[in-house]
Scaffold this motif. Structure first.
Motif, PDB file in Angstrom:
ATOM      1  N   ILE A   1       0.194 -10.385   2.452  1.00 15.06           N
ATOM      2  CA  ILE A   1       1.460 -11.041   1.581  1.00 15.06           C
ATOM      3  C   ILE A   1       1.446 -10.980  -0.040  1.00 15.06           C
ATOM      4  O   ILE A   1       0.454 -11.198  -0.731  1.00 15.06           O
ATOM      5  CB  ILE A   1       1.224 -12.578   1.736  1.00 15.06           C
ATOM      6  CG1 ILE A   1       0.734 -12.768   3.040  1.00 15.06           C
ATOM      7  CG2 ILE A   1       1.969 -13.398   1.067  1.00 15.06           C
ATOM      8  CD1 ILE A   1       0.114 -14.342   3.751  1.00 15.06           C
ATOM      9  N   PRO A   2       2.446 -10.036  -0.549  1.00 11.28           N
ATOM     10  CA  PRO A   2       2.568  -9.925  -1.779  1.00 11.28           C
ATOM     11  C   PRO A   2       3.133 -11.346  -2.540  1.00 11.28           C
ATOM     12  O   PRO A   2       3.941 -11.838  -1.735  1.00 11.28           O
ATOM     13  CB  PRO A   2       3.690  -8.788  -2.019  1.00 11.28           C
ATOM     14  CG  PRO A   2       3.705  -8.248  -0.517  1.00 11.28           C
ATOM     15  CD  PRO A   2       3.303  -9.089   0.469  1.00 11.28           C
ATOM     16  N   VAL A   3       2.571 -11.676  -3.788  1.00  7.23           N
ATOM     17  CA  VAL A   3       3.064 -12.806  -3.989  1.00  7.23           C
ATOM     18  C   VAL A   3       4.625 -12.634  -4.375  1.00  7.23           C
ATOM     19  O   VAL A   3       5.078 -11.359  -4.519  1.00  7.23           O
ATOM     20  CB  VAL A   3       2.463 -13.509  -5.476  1.00  7.23           C
ATOM     21  CG1 VAL A   3       0.903 -13.518  -5.045  1.00  7.23           C
ATOM     22  CG2 VAL A   3       2.264 -12.188  -6.386  1.00  7.23           C
ATOM     23  N   ARG A   4       5.174 -13.731  -4.949  1.00  2.00           N
ATOM     24  CA  ARG A   4       6.681 -13.847  -4.984  1.00  2.00           C
ATOM     25  C   ARG A   4       7.073 -12.804  -6.276  1.00  2.00           C
ATOM     26  O   ARG A   4       8.350 -12.269  -5.868  1.00  2.00           O
ATOM     27  CB  ARG A   4       6.983 -15.357  -5.532  1.00  2.00           C
ATOM     28  CG  ARG A   4       8.624 -15.385  -5.699  1.00  2.00           C
ATOM     29  CD  ARG A   4       8.847 -16.757  -5.851  1.00  2.00           C
ATOM     30  NE  ARG A   4       8.491 -17.397  -4.516  1.00  2.00           N
ATOM     31  CZ  ARG A   4       8.961 -18.734  -4.192  1.00  2.00           C
ATOM     32  NH1 ARG A   4      10.020 -19.207  -4.854  1.00  2.00           N
ATOM     33  NH2 ARG A   4       8.722 -19.060  -3.190  1.00  2.00           N
ATOM     34  N   HIS A   5       6.565 -12.724  -7.099  1.00  2.00           N
ATOM     35  CA  HIS A   5       7.165 -11.773  -8.262  1.00  2.00           C
ATOM     36  C   HIS A   5       6.243 -10.272  -8.257  1.00  2.00           C
ATOM     37  O   HIS A   5       6.250  -9.863  -9.424  1.00  2.00           O
ATOM     38  CB  HIS A   5       6.941 -12.526  -9.672  1.00  2.00           C
ATOM     39  CG  HIS A   5       7.414 -13.722  -9.666  1.00  2.00           C
ATOM     40  ND1 HIS A   5       8.814 -13.947  -9.897  1.00  2.00           N
ATOM     41  CD2 HIS A   5       6.922 -14.952  -9.782  1.00  2.00           C
ATOM     42  CE1 HIS A   5       9.126 -15.006  -9.894  1.00  2.00           C
ATOM     43  NE2 HIS A   5       8.069 -15.893 -10.030  1.00  2.00           N
ATOM     44  N   PHE A   6       6.069  -9.968  -7.207  1.00  2.00           N
ATOM     45  CA  PHE A   6       5.663  -8.588  -7.183  1.00  2.00           C
ATOM     46  C   PHE A   6       6.529  -7.578  -6.853  1.00  2.00           C
ATOM     47  O   PHE A   6       6.878  -7.081  -5.765  1.00  2.00           O
ATOM     48  CB  PHE A   6       4.693  -8.609  -5.861  1.00  2.00           C
ATOM     49  CG  PHE A   6       3.715  -7.122  -5.649  1.00  2.00           C
ATOM     50  CD1 PHE A   6       2.462  -7.251  -6.241  1.00  2.00           C
ATOM     51  CD2 PHE A   6       4.249  -6.097  -5.188  1.00  2.00           C
ATOM     52  CE1 PHE A   6       1.805  -6.128  -6.265  1.00  2.00           C
ATOM     53  CE2 PHE A   6       3.498  -4.996  -4.936  1.00  2.00           C
ATOM     54  CZ  PHE A   6       2.304  -4.684  -5.632  1.00  2.00           C
TER      55      PHE A   6
ATOM     56  N   ARG B   1       5.829  -1.004   0.200  1.00  2.00           N
ATOM     57  CA  ARG B   1       4.980   0.089   0.025  1.00  2.00           C
ATOM     58  C   ARG B   1       3.473  -0.464  -0.157  1.00  2.00           C
ATOM     59  O   ARG B   1       2.842   0.185   0.560  1.00  2.00           O
ATOM     60  CB  ARG B   1       5.295   0.759  -1.432  1.00  2.00           C
ATOM     61  CG  ARG B   1       4.210   2.034  -1.436  1.00  2.00           C
ATOM     62  CD  ARG B   1       4.648   2.498  -2.817  1.00  2.00           C
ATOM     63  NE  ARG B   1       3.363   3.378  -3.093  1.00  2.00           N
ATOM     64  CZ  ARG B   1       3.786   4.609  -3.364  1.00  2.00           C
ATOM     65  NH1 ARG B   1       4.979   5.279  -3.503  1.00  2.00           N
ATOM     66  NH2 ARG B   1       2.739   5.727  -3.565  1.00  2.00           N
ATOM     67  N   ILE B   2       3.233  -1.627  -0.695  1.00  2.00           N
ATOM     68  CA  ILE B   2       1.591  -2.072  -0.798  1.00  2.00           C
ATOM     69  C   ILE B   2       1.508  -2.721   0.507  1.00  2.00           C
ATOM     70  O   ILE B   2       0.089  -2.684   0.879  1.00  2.00           O
ATOM     71  CB  ILE B   2       1.697  -3.117  -1.719  1.00  2.00           C
ATOM     72  CG1 ILE B   2       0.127  -3.506  -2.236  1.00  2.00           C
ATOM     73  CG2 ILE B   2       2.245  -4.332  -1.743  1.00  2.00           C
ATOM     74  CD1 ILE B   2      -0.654  -2.367  -3.004  1.00  2.00           C
ATOM     75  N   ARG B   3       2.463  -3.333   1.220  1.00  2.00           N
ATOM     76  CA  ARG B   3       2.093  -3.622   2.775  1.00  2.00           C
ATOM     77  C   ARG B   3       1.524  -2.410   3.656  1.00  2.00           C
ATOM     78  O   ARG B   3       0.515  -2.532   4.203  1.00  2.00           O
ATOM     79  CB  ARG B   3       3.368  -4.220   3.262  1.00  2.00           C
ATOM     80  CG  ARG B   3       3.435  -5.802   2.984  1.00  2.00           C
ATOM     81  CD  ARG B   3       4.536  -6.226   3.667  1.00  2.00           C
ATOM     82  NE  ARG B   3       4.932  -7.571   3.358  1.00  2.00           N
ATOM     83  CZ  ARG B   3       6.298  -8.034   2.576  1.00  2.00           C
ATOM     84  NH1 ARG B   3       6.769  -7.029   2.563  1.00  2.00           N
ATOM     85  NH2 ARG B   3       6.419  -8.973   2.314  1.00  2.00           N
ATOM     86  N   ARG B   4       2.384  -1.245   3.493  1.00  2.15           N
ATOM     87  CA  ARG B   4       1.935  -0.198   4.158  1.00  2.15           C
ATOM     88  C   ARG B   4       0.457   0.433   3.944  1.00  2.15           C
ATOM     89  O   ARG B   4      -0.154   0.613   4.760  1.00  2.15           O
ATOM     90  CB  ARG B   4       3.018   0.856   4.004  1.00  2.15           C
ATOM     91  CG  ARG B   4       4.071   0.659   4.868  1.00  2.15           C
ATOM     92  CD  ARG B   4       5.228   1.748   5.053  1.00  2.15           C
ATOM     93  NE  ARG B   4       5.595   2.597   3.537  1.00  2.15           N
ATOM     94  CZ  ARG B   4       6.509   2.049   2.666  1.00  2.15           C
ATOM     95  NH1 ARG B   4       7.215   1.246   3.007  1.00  2.15           N
ATOM     96  NH2 ARG B   4       6.530   2.765   1.634  1.00  2.15           N
ATOM     97  N   GLN B   5       0.351   0.174   2.642  1.00  2.00           N
ATOM     98  CA  GLN B   5      -0.741   1.019   2.143  1.00  2.00           C
ATOM     99  C   GLN B   5      -2.198   0.129   2.598  1.00  2.00           C
ATOM    100  O   GLN B   5      -3.008   0.681   3.217  1.00  2.00           O
ATOM    101  CB  GLN B   5      -0.954   1.057   0.643  1.00  2.00           C
ATOM    102  CG  GLN B   5      -0.001   2.262   0.050  1.00  2.00           C
ATOM    103  CD  GLN B   5       0.426   1.922  -1.544  1.00  2.00           C
ATOM    104  OE1 GLN B   5      -0.168   1.177  -2.124  1.00  2.00           O
ATOM    105  NE2 GLN B   5       0.698   3.303  -1.976  1.00  2.00           N
ATOM    106  N   ILE B   6      -1.968  -1.201   2.374  1.00  2.00           N
ATOM    107  CA  ILE B   6      -3.289  -2.093   2.771  1.00  2.00           C
ATOM    108  C   ILE B   6      -3.365  -1.863   4.198  1.00  2.00           C
ATOM    109  O   ILE B   6      -4.405  -2.018   4.990  1.00  2.00           O
ATOM    110  CB  ILE B   6      -3.149  -3.409   2.179  1.00  2.00           C
ATOM    111  CG1 ILE B   6      -2.927  -3.287   0.579  1.00  2.00           C
ATOM    112  CG2 ILE B   6      -4.099  -4.367   2.828  1.00  2.00           C
ATOM    113  CD1 ILE B   6      -3.136  -4.542  -0.014  1.00  2.00           C
ATOM    114  N   LYS B   7      -2.336  -2.054   5.054  1.00  2.00           N
ATOM    115  CA  LYS B   7      -2.401  -2.008   6.540  1.00  2.00           C
ATOM    116  C   LYS B   7      -3.181  -0.552   7.035  1.00  2.00           C
ATOM    117  O   LYS B   7      -3.765  -0.650   8.012  1.00  2.00           O
ATOM    118  CB  LYS B   7      -1.062  -2.034   7.268  1.00  2.00           C
ATOM    119  CG  LYS B   7      -0.624  -3.335   6.942  1.00  2.00           C
ATOM    120  CD  LYS B   7       0.838  -3.626   8.001  1.00  2.00           C
ATOM    121  CE  LYS B   7       1.270  -5.037   7.918  1.00  2.00           C
ATOM    122  NZ  LYS B   7       2.781  -5.350   8.473  1.00  2.00           N
ATOM    123  N   GLU B   8      -2.698   0.591   6.322  1.00  4.35           N
ATOM    124  CA  GLU B   8      -3.283   1.722   6.597  1.00  4.35           C
ATOM    125  C   GLU B   8      -4.544   2.038   6.226  1.00  4.35           C
ATOM    126  O   GLU B   8      -5.479   2.312   7.020  1.00  4.35           O
ATOM    127  CB  GLU B   8      -2.611   2.944   5.991  1.00  4.35           C
ATOM    128  CG  GLU B   8      -3.065   4.273   6.189  1.00  4.35           C
ATOM    129  CD  GLU B   8      -2.911   4.769   7.588  1.00  4.35           C
ATOM    130  OE1 GLU B   8      -3.779   5.764   8.248  1.00  4.35           O
ATOM    131  OE2 GLU B   8      -2.175   4.242   8.452  1.00  4.35           O
TER     132      GLU B   8
END
Length: 122
Positions: free
Chosen positions: A49-54, A62-69
């Protein structure tokens, strides 16, 4: 070998996410917070979950994909039966190696890694 997460490994429903935040234990470091909650499913699940102002949508996805990987690669070392919620805060974009170290240190603090004698030899 399948390289992506299955539908069962991703938390999507809002009541499940709320349960993670109500019952989970929190660990945090610069730019990243981890909430870990026990589940009764016998498998690990994740939500990022990236915060609202990310940034914009490209940066959030992109950050979701990176952390999931990173999580997918470290998953064999983890004790099954936990839900993970990663909350990502805006800031300086970190290199992949630094993100990996942060994620591993948060999981170690949370105590979800198997001990060396528990890891099966393949």
């Amino acid at each position: 070998m399948r390289r992506n997460l299955t539908k069962n490994e991703i938390v999507k429903r809002q009541p499940e996410i709320d349960r993670i935040f109500k019952t989970g234990k929190t660990q945090s470091c610069r730019g990243l917070k981890l909430v870990v909650s026990k589940n009764d499913l016998g498998l690990d699940r994740i939500v990022v979950i990236p915060v609202r102002h990310f940034g914009n949508s490209v940066q959030r996805n992109r950050i979701r994909r990176q952390i999931k990987e990173i999580w997918r690669k470290e998953k064999p070392r983890m004790i099954p039966g936990y839900d993970f919620a990663f909350v990502v805060y805006p800031g300086k974009v970190l290199e992949n190696e630094i993100q990996t170290k942060q994620l591993i240190s948060l999981c170690e603090k949370a105590g979800v890694f198997l001990q060396l004698e528990d890891i099966p030899i393949v």
